[in-house]
Design an enzyme around this catalytic site. Structure first.
Site, PDB file in Angstrom:
ATOM      1  N   ARG A   1      16.774  18.435   9.305  1.00  0.00           N
ATOM      2  CA  ARG A   1      18.180  18.099   9.152  1.00  0.00           C
ATOM      3  C   ARG A   1      18.357  16.888   8.228  1.00  0.00           C
ATOM      4  NH1 ARG A   1      22.159  15.839  13.352  1.00  0.00           N
ATOM      5  NH2 ARG A   1      23.794  15.551  11.818  1.00  0.00           N
TER       6      ARG A   1
ATOM      7  N   ASP B   1       8.449  14.050  18.335  1.00  0.00           N
ATOM      8  CA  ASP B   1       7.075  13.646  17.982  1.00  0.00           C
ATOM      9  C   ASP B   1       6.713  12.238  18.450  1.00  0.00           C
ATOM     10  OD1 ASP B   1       7.206  16.019  16.680  1.00  0.00           O
ATOM     11  OD2 ASP B   1       7.299  15.183  14.655  1.00  0.00           O
TER      12      ASP B   1
ATOM     13  N   GLY C   1      13.341  14.960  10.217  1.00  0.00           N
ATOM     14  CA  GLY C   1      12.977  16.353  10.069  1.00  0.00           C
ATOM     15  C   GLY C   1      13.863  17.131   9.127  1.00  0.00           C
TER      16      GLY C   1
ATOM     17  N   GLU D   1       5.098 -13.636 -17.007  1.00  0.00           N
ATOM     18  CA  GLU D   1       4.903 -14.434 -18.221  1.00  0.00           C
ATOM     19  C   GLU D   1       4.543 -15.886 -17.919  1.00  0.00           C
ATOM     20  OE1 GLU D   1       7.330 -12.420 -17.421  1.00  0.00           O
ATOM     21  OE2 GLU D   1       8.241 -11.408 -19.129  1.00  0.00           O
TER      22      GLU D   1
ATOM     23  N   LEU E   1       5.267   5.596  12.878  1.00  0.00           N
ATOM     24  CA  LEU E   1       5.769   5.351  11.522  1.00  0.00           C
ATOM     25  C   LEU E   1       5.148   4.121  10.873  1.00  0.00           C
ATOM     26  CD1 LEU E   1       9.572   6.234  11.842  1.00  0.00           C
ATOM     27  CD2 LEU E   1       7.650   7.728  11.305  1.00  0.00           C
TER      28      LEU E   1
ATOM     29  N   CYS F   1      12.818 -11.601 -19.327  1.00  0.00           N
ATOM     30  CA  CYS F   1      14.192 -11.867 -18.901  1.00  0.00           C
ATOM     31  C   CYS F   1      14.748 -13.107 -19.585  1.00  0.00           C
ATOM     32  CB  CYS F   1      14.246 -12.014 -17.384  1.00  0.00           C
ATOM     33  SG  CYS F   1      13.300 -13.414 -16.769  1.00  0.00           S
TER      34      CYS F   1
END
Ligand code: AOF
Ligand code: ZN
Length: 352
Positions: free
Chosen positions: A287, A195, A285, A46, A199, A69
């Site tokens: 799990r 692997d 993975g 705003e 990431l 707000c």
């Protein structure tokens, strides 16, 4: 309101964990000012729109996707008094701000100042854009998206552990774009050991904070998540951290409690929230996916399905664990999208 939503999206992902907000000031059928919340800690939508409109803001109608707000326990001045001072004639909000210090109070304060104010225009779309913010306020934890790539028979690797690659390059790029939109990405130590992933967003945008769950702190210093740029946090239950942190490159090692199922995921999410993480991608993975699902800590699933059948009873699937006893105990999902990505299929679904 559509324009306000489009402006709001410009704040992705830098405004997180704050909501994405856009504001359009309209007078005499003309747009006289536009603004958006561009980054966390920065000015709200705003005041930016008001500044751009200058004197033309007087008598204009303000369209905002989130209720303005009105409280002061925050980083920037509240928007309601700014709208009042500028002489705005009317305020149309997409949805209410779930923040306990706002939630309807912003609109009431505007009306008290003689400015008609309503909410509920494109409400669903407005709430959808800020679903992570709603989760943060209501559940006090980051929004969790579980992402998996599987064959049509639900497997995420062969019985020998080969997983490169199940899905197409197109599907993998879509996954990288998703990473760039989120604040952090989490995997288990098994995935790191098997692997050795980087990431990162692979050039598709901002790299997320990388998070590894590693109960016994087995991560090798040579792991690519600890090198190749970016920040990394390793969560462990191991007590004797002395001397072990610095050897692990740029990573921060944090100790959390242990539960029967592994590391205490609520504590992990709490710590990530404190680090400013509003959205978390859980990328495996099996799990880790299972622990998050069984703890009820998944908000959304992105499942890439490759038209392949892997087979093999020992081949892992992305959700294992004890399993439901009755069909009514199965985790129910609400589909939000089904789309082809290259030769693969993307299924998106929400959990309660
Ligand atoms: C608005 N317009 O553009 C945004 C709002 O710490 P602060 O000052 O940045 O305030 C953050 C809070 O403000 C956030 O929790 C949410 O309630 C509201 N976000 N409100 O009127 C905006 N981003
Ligand atoms: Zn504001």
């Amino acid at each position: 309101m559509r324009r306000a939503l489009a402006l709001a999206r410009r704040g992705r992902p830098a405004a997180s964990p704050n909501p994405f907000v856009g504001c359009v000031l309209v007078k005499g059928g003309r747009v006289v000012g536009e603004g958006w919340h561009a980054r966390f800690g920065g000015p709200h939508a705003e005041p930016m729109a008001l500044a751009r409109a200058g004197k033309a803001a007087r008598g204009a109608t303000a369209y905002v996707n989130l209720e303005p707000c009105c409280h002061t326990k925050k980083k920037t001045p509240p928007c309601v008094p700014a709208l009042v001072r500028a002489g705005v004639r009317r305020v149309v909000a997409g949805c209410l701000d779930p923040h306990p210090l706002v939630s309807g109070r912003g609109l009431r304060a505007l009306r008290k100042a003689g400015i008609p104010a309503t909410a509920g225009v494109l409400e669903e779309e407005c709430e959808r854009l800020n679903r992570p913010f709603f989760t943060l306020i209501r559940k006090g934890r980051p929004y969790v998206i579980l992402k998996a790539a599987a064959s049509l028979d639900g497997r995420i690797a062969t019985a020998c552990g080969d997983a490169k690659w199940i899905t197409s390059p197109e599907a993998r790029s879509e996954g990288h774009r998703l990473r760039a939109r989120l604040d952090a990405i989490l995997v288990g130590i098994e995935t790191v050991l098997k692997d050795d992933p980087k990431l990162t967003a692979h050039g598709e945008g901002r790299d997320p904070l990388r998070v590894v769950l590693d109960t016994r702190l087995r991560i090798p210093p040579s792991a690519r998540v600890l090198r190749d740029g970016g920040r990394t946090v390793v969560f462990t239950a191991r007590e004797d951290l002395r001397g072990r942190g610095p050897r692990r490159g740029a990573a921060v090692v944090r100790r959390v409690r242990r539960t029967k199922a592994g590391l205490d995921l609520r504590e992990v999410l709490g710590a990530l929230g404190e680090m400013g993480v509003g959205t978390l991608l859980v990328e495996g993975g099996a799990r880790v996916h299972t622990s998050f699902l069984e703890a009820g800590l998944v908000d959304e699933i992105w499942l890439f399905l490759a038209p392949k059948l892997i087979g093999g009873a020992a081949a892992p699937t992305f959700f294992e664990g004890r399993g439901a006893r009755r069909m009514r105990d199965a985790i129910a999902l609400g589909l939000t999208e089904v789309r082809r990505v290259g030769p693969d299929l993307l299924i998106r679904a929400l959990l309660d």
